[in-house]
Design a protein around this motif. Structure first.
Motif, PDB file in Angstrom:
ATOM      1  N   GLN A  81       0.464   4.218   2.871  1.00 12.34           N
ATOM      2  CA  GLN A  81       0.854   3.636   4.101  1.00 12.34           C
ATOM      3  C   GLN A  81       1.628   3.783   4.374  1.00 12.34           C
ATOM      4  OE1 GLN A  81      -1.413  -0.052   4.813  1.00 12.34           O
ATOM      5  NE2 GLN A  81      -3.032   0.876   4.035  1.00 12.34           N
ATOM      6  N   GLU A 103      -4.515   7.913   5.151  1.00 11.26           N
ATOM      7  CA  GLU A 103      -4.768   7.726   3.265  1.00 11.26           C
ATOM      8  C   GLU A 103      -5.922   9.201   2.897  1.00 11.26           C
ATOM      9  OE1 GLU A 103      -6.341   3.651   2.311  1.00 11.26           O
ATOM     10  OE2 GLU A 103      -4.531   2.065   3.588  1.00 11.26           O
ATOM     11  N   GLU A 127      -7.894 -12.625   6.346  1.00  8.82           N
ATOM     12  CA  GLU A 127      -7.025 -11.571   7.349  1.00  8.82           C
ATOM     13  C   GLU A 127      -6.280 -11.539   8.886  1.00  8.82           C
ATOM     14  OE1 GLU A 127      -5.789  -7.743   5.747  1.00  8.82           O
ATOM     15  OE2 GLU A 127      -3.858  -7.952   7.317  1.00  8.82           O
ATOM     16  N   HIS A 132      -2.718 -12.308   2.073  1.00  5.44           N
ATOM     17  CA  HIS A 132      -2.858 -12.770   3.281  1.00  5.44           C
ATOM     18  C   HIS A 132      -3.807 -14.911   3.782  1.00  5.44           C
ATOM     19  CE1 HIS A 132      -1.637  -9.080   5.399  1.00  5.44           C
ATOM     20  NE2 HIS A 132      -2.433  -8.746   4.160  1.00  5.44           N
ATOM     21  N   TRP A 186      -7.018  -1.231  13.906  1.00  8.14           N
ATOM     22  CA  TRP A 186      -6.089  -0.344  13.560  1.00  8.14           C
ATOM     23  C   TRP A 186      -6.163   0.687  11.599  1.00  8.14           C
ATOM     24  CZ3 TRP A 186      -4.063  -2.246   8.013  1.00  8.14           C
ATOM     25  CH2 TRP A 186      -2.745  -1.308   7.519  1.00  8.14           C
ATOM     26  N   LEU A 187      -7.265  -0.276  11.201  1.00  6.84           N
ATOM     27  CA  LEU A 187      -7.681   0.775   9.595  1.00  6.84           C
ATOM     28  C   LEU A 187      -8.476   1.354   9.937  1.00  6.84           C
ATOM     29  CD1 LEU A 187      -9.034  -2.382   7.894  1.00  6.84           C
ATOM     30  CD2 LEU A 187      -7.592  -0.733   7.076  1.00  6.84           C
ATOM     31  N   HIS A 223       1.204  -0.947   0.239  1.00  6.94           N
ATOM     32  CA  HIS A 223      -0.691  -0.089  -0.101  1.00  6.94           C
ATOM     33  C   HIS A 223       0.694   1.691  -0.380  1.00  6.94           C
ATOM     34  CE1 HIS A 223      -3.687  -1.964   1.298  1.00  6.94           C
ATOM     35  NE2 HIS A 223      -3.158  -3.059   1.520  1.00  6.94           N
ATOM     36  N   LEU A 281       0.346  -7.245  12.736  1.00  6.79           N
ATOM     37  CA  LEU A 281      -1.178  -6.635  13.030  1.00  6.79           C
ATOM     38  C   LEU A 281      -1.219  -7.933  14.266  1.00  6.79           C
ATOM     39  CD1 LEU A 281      -2.630  -5.012   9.977  1.00  6.79           C
ATOM     40  CD2 LEU A 281      -1.667  -3.969  12.665  1.00  6.79           C
ATOM     41  N   LEU A 300      -6.167  -5.681  13.106  1.00  8.33           N
ATOM     42  CA  LEU A 300      -6.756  -5.470  11.841  1.00  8.33           C
ATOM     43  C   LEU A 300      -7.600  -4.120  11.914  1.00  8.33           C
ATOM     44  CD1 LEU A 300      -6.324  -5.386   8.572  1.00  8.33           C
ATOM     45  CD2 LEU A 300      -8.238  -6.934   8.871  1.00  8.33           C
ATOM     46  N   THR A 350      -4.897   3.922   9.736  1.00 10.77           N
ATOM     47  CA  THR A 350      -4.728   4.012   8.351  1.00 10.77           C
ATOM     48  C   THR A 350      -5.835   4.196   7.489  1.00 10.77           C
ATOM     49  OG1 THR A 350      -4.311   1.906   8.782  1.00 10.77           O
ATOM     50  CG2 THR A 350      -4.667   2.300   6.425  1.00 10.77           C
ATOM     51  N   HIS A 367      -8.151  -8.239  -0.795  1.00  9.85           N
ATOM     52  CA  HIS A 367      -7.965  -8.039   0.618  1.00  9.85           C
ATOM     53  C   HIS A 367      -8.910 -10.038   1.444  1.00  9.85           C
ATOM     54  CE1 HIS A 367      -5.664  -5.174   1.193  1.00  9.85           C
ATOM     55  NE2 HIS A 367      -4.816  -5.321   2.139  1.00  9.85           N
ATOM     56  N   PHE A 410     -11.637  -4.497   0.338  1.00 13.76           N
ATOM     57  CA  PHE A 410     -11.981  -6.034   0.806  1.00 13.76           C
ATOM     58  C   PHE A 410     -13.170  -6.060   1.122  1.00 13.76           C
ATOM     59  CE2 PHE A 410     -12.011  -5.653   6.044  1.00 13.76           C
ATOM     60  CZ  PHE A 410     -11.695  -4.633   5.799  1.00 13.76           C
TER      61      PHE A 410
HETATM   62  N1  GUN Z   1      -7.627  -5.396   4.600  1.00 15.60           N
HETATM   63  C1  GUN Z   1      -8.580  -4.442   4.400  1.00 15.60           C
HETATM   64  N2  GUN Z   1      -7.847  -3.014   4.073  1.00 15.60           N
HETATM   65  C2  GUN Z   1      -6.809  -3.245   4.290  1.00 15.60           C
HETATM   66  C3  GUN Z   1      -4.987  -3.108   4.693  1.00 15.60           C
HETATM   67  O1  GUN Z   1      -5.128  -1.866   4.520  1.00 15.60           O
HETATM   68  N3  GUN Z   1      -4.087  -3.401   5.183  1.00 15.60           N
HETATM   69  C4  GUN Z   1      -4.609  -4.879   5.542  1.00 15.60           C
HETATM   70  N4  GUN Z   1      -3.355  -5.522   5.785  1.00 15.60           N
HETATM   71  N5  GUN Z   1      -5.648  -5.493   5.835  1.00 15.60           N
HETATM   72  C5  GUN Z   1      -6.632  -4.427   5.060  1.00 15.60           C
END
Ligand code: GUN
Ligand code: FE
Length: 444
Positions: A83, A107, A238, A272, A98-99, A80, A301, A95, A103, A235, A209
């Motif tokens: 990022q 973004e 994950e 993933h 964190w988004l 990405h 993560l 995850l 993230t 994705h 995703f």
């Molecule tokens: N799943 C949806 N968006 C992301 C992302 O930006 N990074 C990761 N690792 N998983 C995601």
């Protein structure tokens, strides 16, 4: 170096001729004309080769040192670009948090195209320094910013797939599009990239995703991919909470959601894939999709341990991804090490489990990545007719020639590079025959 010269790279050459196979061409050569490999062989046959060519071509010979090997360029199948400023940050969350917490906040800032150019130049230069000759990028939600990433990869000469990110759901009202905007902007992005007619760069359709797009929206994006013969990246599976939420939302498995959206094709790269069931893996194998293994991100993560051996046993194409900034490092060399570590950790709890070896991860980083991205007819190893994407790796960059290095044979040099190497050991990088990182190689 002049462009119409044939360049002979002479020395120890290591590449993967086929899945999980590694070949050493000891004292060999690779001959390159413009962007293409025109011959590969044993250097003892070089005088007759040169004699044949000298009448028509200028010849340049690049002799590798004893501490050097020539290997194919490294391939990052999942990264990405926006990022990058967050690399190494935010690993107190898993995850989904964190988004939301890190993230998307970063973004959203890519409406600022000056900021975008600064970051994208930096990540493209950085990955090239680390030997990533091909990268498969998630760019921005914003079309203009995504095009800035295309500018950067063209400017610095990287081979790339670049995707405008698509999402209609996020906690930020200024960081989503409507389905209609997403469809129209993706079309505009694709047409812009295709109109540039740059061989090294192609657009890729990028629904983020299953939790950021709905079925109908994903199907529409799939139609753009189909109509333009493009790859798709997203994705999958994950994180356990994410997998549960996908099941709650759709009432079917993660792979079935994408299959229902017609997103599972032989041109699909799924990042993933840690928690895929046997049924899902069978479906993904039947649809001939690829999986990008992102072990650095899976660790930072705390997503989980992805069983590469199991996935490879389904004959699913696989490459490595840094997943910056889920992963902290832009280096595929670091991803090779993370893949090894993950595999060793898996072996502690599974009986008779054979951990991946340094040559297995070398395959994933080169030919495996090329297969995953549908580029194995062009790159991934040193087969005659392919394009020359390559690295000169040197385990003695300090010029010390210290005693412990001297007994290193070429396979040991590769092993040292995989386990101990970094960008300092990558002295030259070539993409499509063009030198994009200059080192201390002796040109004669
Ligand atoms: N799943 C949806 N968006 C992301 C992302 O930006 N990074 C990761 N690792 N998983 C995601
Ligand atoms: Fe990712």
């Amino acid at each position: 170096m002049t462009d119409n010269a044939v360049k002979f790279f002479v020395g120890n050459i290591i590449h993967c001729p086929a899945k999980l196979q590694t070949e050493l061409i000891e004292n060999g050569y690779v001959a390159v004309l413009k962007n293409q490999i025109i011959a590969v062989g044993d250097a003892s046959t070089l005088p007759s080769q040169l004699e044949q060519l000298e009448a028509n071509y200028k010849i340049q010979t690049i002799y590798l040192r004893k501490s050097q090997i020539l290997i194919p360029g490294l391939i990052d199948t999942h990264i990405h670009a926006p990022q990058y400023p967050n690399a190494g940050l935010g690993y107190d969350k898993t995850l989904l948090d964190w988004l939301d917490c890190y993230t998307f906040k970063l973004e959203r800032q890519y409406k600022d195209l000056k900021f975008a150019k600064k970051v994208f130049d930096a990540i493209v230069k950085k990955t090239l320094q680390h030997g990533t000759t091909t990268a498969c990028y998630f760019a921005s939600l914003f079309t203009d910013a995504s095009l800035v990433l295309v500018d950067s990869v063209i400017e610095y000469g990287q081979r790339a797939l670049v995707g405008k990110v698509n999402m209609t759901l996020s906690p930020f009202s200024d960081y989503v599009e409507t389905e209609e905007e997403s469809f129209q902007n993706t079309l505009a992005f694709v047409n812009n990239v295709l109109s540039r007619k740059v061989d090294l760069v192609q657009p890729i359709i990028t629904p983020r995703f299953a939790l950021s797009c709905n079925l109908e929206h994903m199907s529409e994006l799939g139609t753009i991919a189909k109509n333009n013969n493009l790859f798709v990246q997203t994705h999958i599976s994950e994180n356990v909470d994410e997998v549960a939420m996908v099941y709650e939302t759709y009432g079917m498995s993660y792979a079935e959601v994408y299959d229902k959206s017609k997103l599972l094709t032989e041109k699909t790269i799924l990042a993933h894939g840690i928690y895929l069931s046997d049924d899902e893996l069978q479906l993904i194998a039947a649809r001939k999709c690829s999986i990008s293994h992102c072990p650095g991100s899976n660790t930072c993560l705390k997503s989980g341990l992805c069983d590469v051996r199991n996935i490879l046993n389904y004959n699913i194409k696989m490459g490595l991804g840094t997943d910056v900034s889920g992963g902290p490092s832009p280096s595929i060399c670091a991803a090779m090490r993370s893949a090894l570590t993950t595999s060793v950790h898996l072996s502690f709890s599974e009986e008779n489990y054979k951990p991946l070896t340094y040559t297995d991860v070398f395959y994933l980083a080169t030919l495996g990545g090329a297969e995953a991205l549908g580029l194995d007819n062009k790159i991934g190893n040193f087969r005659t007719g392919k394009e020359f994407d390559a690295l000169i790796v040197d385990v003695d960059v300090d010029d010390t020639e210290v005693d412990y290095l001297l007994p290193c044979n070429p396979m040991e040099i590769l092993q040292k590079f995989v386990y101990c190497g970094d960008d300092r050991n990558i002295v030259s990088v070539f993409v499509g025959g063009k030198l994009v990182k200059e080192g201390n190689t002796k040109f004669t």
